[in-house]
Each structure stands twice: as C-alpha cells, then as structure tokens.
Scaffold this active site. Structure first.
Site, PDB file in Angstrom:
ATOM      1  N   ALA A  60      13.793  -0.437  12.537  1.00 33.46           N
ATOM      2  CA  ALA A  60      13.175  -0.687  13.850  1.00 33.46           C
ATOM      3  C   ALA A  60      12.095   0.359  14.108  1.00 33.46           C
ATOM      4  CB  ALA A  60      14.237  -0.619  14.936  1.00 33.46           C
ATOM      5  N   LYS A  90      -2.582 -10.533   9.230  1.00 38.86           N
ATOM      6  CA  LYS A  90      -3.529 -11.572   8.755  1.00 38.86           C
ATOM      7  C   LYS A  90      -2.758 -12.775   8.209  1.00 38.86           C
ATOM      8  CE  LYS A  90      -5.324 -10.483   4.683  1.00 38.86           C
ATOM      9  NZ  LYS A  90      -4.728 -11.411   3.709  1.00 38.86           N
ATOM     10  N   CYS A  96      -2.168  -6.943   5.771  1.00 36.45           N
ATOM     11  CA  CYS A  96      -1.569  -8.174   5.241  1.00 36.45           C
ATOM     12  C   CYS A  96      -0.710  -8.926   6.245  1.00 36.45           C
ATOM     13  CB  CYS A  96      -0.748  -7.835   3.999  1.00 36.45           C
ATOM     14  SG  CYS A  96      -1.798  -7.216   2.686  1.00 36.45           S
ATOM     15  N   GLU A 101       0.859  -1.183   0.000  1.00 34.22           N
ATOM     16  CA  GLU A 101       0.000   0.000   0.000  1.00 34.22           C
ATOM     17  C   GLU A 101       0.901   1.240   0.000  1.00 34.22           C
ATOM     18  OE1 GLU A 101      -3.100  -0.095   2.921  1.00 34.22           O
ATOM     19  OE2 GLU A 101      -3.539  -2.190   2.494  1.00 34.22           O
ATOM     20  N   PHE A 154      13.781  -3.434   4.856  1.00 34.57           N
ATOM     21  CA  PHE A 154      12.971  -4.078   5.902  1.00 34.57           C
ATOM     22  C   PHE A 154      13.782  -4.380   7.141  1.00 34.57           C
ATOM     23  CE2 PHE A 154       8.549  -4.919   4.665  1.00 34.57           C
ATOM     24  CZ  PHE A 154       8.576  -4.219   3.474  1.00 34.57           C
TER      25      PHE A 154
END
Ligand code: UDX
Length: 441
Positions: A254, A265, A262, A157, A251
């Site tokens: 921190a 889930k 997403c 998103e 990714f």
C-alpha cells in the site's frame, strides 16, 4: 549470432538492444534524436538504469553494439527489426502510434531482403495487423518479404536488465509461426519459458498483465483505507494474504499508488480499447479512480495534521515514480506537490537521481541537496519515494530541525513505533499505529 536493429533507445529499446548484444548478437540501436545517439556514442547514458552503463560499454568495446541515427546504417543486413519507440497516451487515453508508424515506414523504405519486424513497444490490440498494412502500403508495387511478431516487454524500470536476462516468460505472437519461432531462437540462451501465440493475444497479454498489477495495487490501497478507518494494519493484512499461493506476496504494498510510464498509459489505453469496442471496463475505471484518490488522501492527511496547508512548508523526500530510476512520469510525488501548492503550501524536495528531470517540470519548488535540507524548518515531511537511502535517516536530527515533527510515510518505509517514541506524529498508509483515521466529512 544474428544481426538485429532496435528502433528507439528509451527505457525499453536501449536495454533490449544492449542485452541482445550481450547474448552475442550484432545490434545497432537507432534513434532519431541525434543528441541522444551522440551521447551514447560517447558512453553517456540518456537514462538512469542500474548496470546499464557498464553493460553498454562492455558490448560497445566487444564490437557487438552500435548506435546510429541513419536507417540505412542501422538496418544493414538486419534479420530482425525491433520497434521499441514510445506509444504515449493521446488525449482520450488512446495510444499515440505516430512513432510506430514512422518506424514501420522507415523500415519499409530501407529494407529489400526478408526481415522480421517485432513490436516491442506496448501497442493496442490489433496493431500488429496495422503495422503489416502500413509496410505493405508503403511498398506499393514492390512487395517486401516480411513478418510481424508481437513481443511485449515486461521490464520494470530499476531492474530492467535483470528482468530481461531472467524473464518469467517471453511472449511472442504472430500469424506466421515460423517467424515467431525464429524470434524465439534469439531468447534461447535465457533458458526461459517462451510462449508462442497469435498477434492479438500477445498484445492483450501485455495490457492484461499491467492492468492486473495495477488492480492489485489499487485493491491493497482500498484495503489500506479501510484499515485506517477500522484500526487494522495493511502491512500485516498483505502479509497474511500473501501466504495464499493463489494470491502471493508481491505487488501488495500500500502507498501513494502507481505511477510511471507504463501503468497509467496502459490502463488508460485498455479502458479506451474496451469502450471503443463496446464493453464497459468498470473495474479498470475504479482502479484508476482509487489510484487518483490515494494522492488526494495524502494531501488530506497533511491538511488535517497541520490544520491548514496555506503558507506551510512541506518537505518531500523522493520525486521519481519509484526507487532506482530517474523517471518522474506520472510520479505520485509530483501530483501531490501540485495539490499541496494549490492550497498555498511551500515545497522543498530532494531525490537521489531524479533532480534533473524534476527541475524541468516543477514550478516554485525549493530543490535541495539532501534529506536534511528538505526537513529544515518544514512543518511536515512526506516520504513519497521509498529510496533505500531514506530508510535509515538520522531522525533525532530531523526532529530538531523541523518546525513541526509531522511525518507522512507515503510508502510505509519507516518504523512507526521508533518515530513515535522520538516524539513525531507519524502517519502511514493503512497503518493502525495512530488509531483509526476517517476521511473528512
Ligand atoms: C511496470 C511493470 O511491472 C512491468 O512489467 C512493465 O513492463 C512496465 O510497467 P514499472 O512501471 O517500471 O513496471 O514499475 P513497477 O515496479 O511495476 O511499479 C509501478 C508503480 O507501482 C510504481 O509507481 C510503484 O511505486 C507502484 N507499486 C508497485 C505500488 O504502489 N505497490 C506495489 O506493491 C508495487
């Protein structure tokens, strides 16, 4: 040019349909939500996604993109039917497939020509086989010539259009290789890596990818918490790690942990699948616990800095689960607000895009029009979502208008040294700036 129907006009379906139209196909996006389709037919976007409004209007004007609520209309002459409906978490974390079933049955009821049904929604491993059964059962004595292909999405998103147009890879899985190849042809204009495998493997690639990304984030958050206790700086640690090509720099930010529609889930669904089929997902369970703990640690830091949270006013900057979206699902900000209120804190909050969505779910929060209104008379200020507009605030002004100059930079967005020199008590996540920090005994 192909004729495509996309069922579901959420973050995935609307972007997928619009982008396929932009690639020259004729696309009809269907939704059972009449209001949503009505808005789209009037050029109103049901979601905030940078660039989407313009791309939709361009393709509607070019006569390639249509919106409908009727399956007959949406599936007319369609060669491909993408199922891009929600698969929300059930109580025990299992993905709820009621909307997938409804879409598959509607396709079975409507189509009487060869069609390829593509699962774009994130669905548990084995769902492709199940969709085939649903369609076959629905058709009974009037079998339909169809194939099922798994085509998981990897859109983020806030960058969904760019992620669609410049994918690292397209993953396709099917028992019918020729069906997968036909779907691959739709992606040819993107000139990207296209991987064709079997149904279950394609479905697992999606879950494994999201679970791994969530694991990276929980890993760096655990390292951040160690950095706080040991006086190291997690931003520098992540930088030093990222030079290793096997690790890479992305990714490893921190912060308050992962949220959104997403990761929570999908990690829960993968854990459920594992337990249901007799394996123990210890790592995934730890990844989720670390993520929950990041929210609790933020509250603890504010409690420690203020002595108590009861009757204190805490300003919260950012409500969306991340920048460049209006999506507040599983947003760390909302969970932290709830925890703060449980300890008697009064909350003021602002978000550049998510105010409307937040207003529907938060209770007793003073929703403000700008960051300075949030900071006024606040005992503490939490940066929860690292929107660019929060990066260069007038901190001298903020220092003047806060009751106590206490900042918790939940996403390590701000310049710690600059803020300390202005007189703020600055706290970040995993930053050595305030010396060591130990969880309460
Ligand atoms: C994710 C996956 O990235 C995407 O491939 C998949 O299709 C859908 O789920 P999304 O949830 O939109 O996309 O956002 P993403 O940018 O992945 O961030 C997820 C969460 O992790 C956000 O709450 C974000 O703030 C957090 N995050 C991300 C971190 O805390 N640290 C990071 O380094 C990166």
């Amino acid at each position: 040019m192909s004729k495509i129907c996309v069922v579901g006009t959420g973050y995935v379906g609307l972007v997928t349909g619009t982008c396929f139209a932009d690639l020259g196909n004729q696309v009809t996006c269907l939704d059972v939500d009449h209001e949503r389709i009505d808005k789209l037919n009037h050029g109103e976007m049901p979601i905030y996604e940078p660039g989407l409004e313009q791309l939709v209007s361009q393709n509607v004007r070019s006569g390639r993109l249509f919106f409908a609520t009727d399956y007959q209309e949406a599936l007319k002459e369609a060669e491909y039917a993408f199922i891009a409906v929600g698969t929300p978490s059930g109580n025990d974390g299992e993905a709820d497939l009621q909307y997938v079933r409804a879409a598959a049955e509607a396709i079975a009821d409507t189509v009487d020509w060869p069609i390829i049904v593509i699962n774009k929604s994130t669905v548990p491993v084995g769902t492709g086989d199940w969709v085939a059964e649903v369609i076959q059962q629905r058709r009974g004595d009037h079998p339909l010539e169809f194939s099922v292909v798994s085509n998981p999405e990897f859109l983020r998103e806030g960058s969904a259009i760019s992620d669609f147009m410049n994918p690292d890879r397209v993953v396709l899985g099917s028992l019918q290789k020729e069906a997968a190849q036909k779907v691959a042809n739709l992606y040819q204009p993107l000139r990207c890596t296209i991987m064709i495998t079997d149904l279950r493997t394609a479905e697992m690639i999606k879950y494994a990818s999201n679970a791994f990304l969530a694991t990276r984030i929980s890993f760096i958050n655990e390292i951040a918490n160690m950095c706080e206790a040991l006086g190291a700086d997690v931003n520098e640690v992540a930088r030093g790690m990222g030079y290793d090509k096997r690790i890479g720099p992305s990714f490893l930010d921190a912060g308050l942990g992962w949220g959104g529609s997403c990761f929570p889930k999908d990690v829960k669904a993968l854990e459920h699948m594992a337990v249901l089929h007799g394996t123990q997902p210890q790592l995934l369970q730890a990844v989720m616990e670390i993520n929950r703990n990041q929210r609790r640690r933020a509250v603890m830091k504010l409690r420690k800095a203020l002595g108590s949270l009861n009757d204190k006013t805490i300003g919260v900057l950012g409500l969306a689960f991340k920048p460049n979206t209006d999506d507040i699902r599983e947003s760390p900000a909302l969970e932290i607000i709830h925890l703060l209120q449980n300890e008697g804190a009064h909350i003021k909050a602002y978000d550049p895009q998510a105010m409307e969505n937040a207003a529907r779910v938060v209770q007793k929060v003073e929703l403000c029009d700008n960051p300075y209104q949030v900071a006024e008379n606040a005992d503490g200020l939490l940066l929860a979502t690292h929107w660019n507009e929060f990066k260069q605030l007038d901190f001298a002004r903020i220092y003047q208008i806060m009751k106590h100059p206490i900042l918790l930079d939940g996403r390590n967005l701000w310049d710690a040294e600059q803020l300390k020199s202005l007189g703020f008590k600055y706290m970040g996540v995993g930053r050595a700036v305030n010396g060591t920090f130990h969880e309460e005994e």
